[in-house]
Scaffold this motif. Structure first.
Motif, mmCIF file in Angstrom:
data_model
loop_
_atom_site.group_PDB
_atom_site.id
_atom_site.type_symbol
_atom_site.label_atom_id
_atom_site.label_comp_id
_atom_site.label_asym_id
_atom_site.label_seq_id
_atom_site.Cartn_x
_atom_site.Cartn_y
_atom_site.Cartn_z
ATOM 1 N N UNK A 52 0.845 -1.191 0.000
ATOM 2 C CA UNK A 52 0.000 0.000 0.000
ATOM 3 C C UNK A 52 0.878 1.238 0.000
ATOM 4 N N UNK A 53 0.273 2.356 -0.384
ATOM 5 C CA UNK A 53 1.002 3.618 -0.489
ATOM 6 C C UNK A 53 1.136 4.029 -1.946
ATOM 7 N N UNK A 54 2.156 4.814 -2.255
ATOM 8 C CA UNK A 54 2.381 5.304 -3.611
ATOM 9 C C UNK A 54 2.698 4.152 -4.554
ATOM 10 N N UNK A 55 2.137 4.223 -5.771
ATOM 11 C CA UNK A 55 2.363 3.178 -6.766
ATOM 12 C C UNK A 55 2.781 3.783 -8.103
ATOM 13 N N UNK A 56 3.509 4.876 -8.053
ATOM 14 C CA UNK A 56 3.907 5.570 -9.274
ATOM 15 C C UNK A 56 4.758 4.753 -10.218
ATOM 16 N N UNK A 57 5.484 3.777 -9.701
ATOM 17 C CA UNK A 57 6.357 2.947 -10.530
ATOM 18 C C UNK A 57 5.992 1.463 -10.460
ATOM 19 N N UNK A 58 4.773 1.173 -10.012
ATOM 20 C CA UNK A 58 4.320 -0.211 -9.930
ATOM 21 C C UNK A 58 4.839 -0.970 -8.722
ATOM 22 N N UNK A 59 5.395 -0.254 -7.758
ATOM 23 C CA UNK A 59 6.010 -0.900 -6.600
ATOM 24 C C UNK A 59 5.006 -1.560 -5.655
ATOM 25 N N UNK A 60 3.726 -1.244 -5.763
ATOM 26 C CA UNK A 60 2.729 -1.917 -4.927
ATOM 27 C C UNK A 60 1.900 -2.942 -5.712
ATOM 28 N N UNK A 61 2.245 -3.155 -6.983
ATOM 29 C CA UNK A 61 1.566 -4.158 -7.809
ATOM 30 C C UNK A 61 2.189 -5.524 -7.552
ATOM 31 N N UNK A 62 1.610 -6.293 -6.648
ATOM 32 C CA UNK A 62 2.141 -7.604 -6.285
ATOM 33 C C UNK A 62 1.927 -8.569 -7.454
ATOM 34 N N UNK A 63 2.976 -9.270 -7.887
ATOM 35 C CA UNK A 63 2.817 -10.230 -8.986
ATOM 36 C C UNK A 63 1.791 -11.310 -8.646
ATOM 37 N N UNK A 64 0.854 -11.541 -9.550
ATOM 38 C CA UNK A 64 -0.210 -12.520 -9.304
ATOM 39 C C UNK A 64 0.256 -13.952 -9.540
#
Length: 84
Positions: A52-64
């Motif tokens: 959670x938090x900022x996702x400007x570079x995809x850092x919170x997109x957990x690989x499915x």
């Protein structure tokens, strides 16, 4: 933030990006990583990684493609984890 004896995660400080808003759907954590603008944690019960938090570079997109994680580390604009 730090995991207490009850394994609950508590975060504090600047919250402009929601980086200290710990998800309430998880009551116990086994690993946590705090980046500059985001936070990630591994749920103790099932190993699911939450970010959670900022996702400007995809850092919170957990690989499915990974369903369970053993640990996580968060950087400024990236996140790394060890899959179970």
């Amino acid at each position: 933030g730090i995991a207490q004896a009850d394994d609950a995660l508590h975060c504090w400080g600047v919250d402009s990006d929601g980086r200290t808003d710990v998800p309430v759907v998880v009551s116990a954590w086994s690993s946590v990583g705090a980046g500059s603008y985001h936070t990630c944690g591994v749920a103790q019960a099932d190993g699911v990684l939450h970010c959670w938090g900022s996702n400007g570079d995809g850092q919170t997109d957990v690989p499915v493609v990974v369903s369970a994680w053993s640990s996580v580390s968060a950087g400024v604009h990236h996140t790394c984890g060890i899959a179970q």
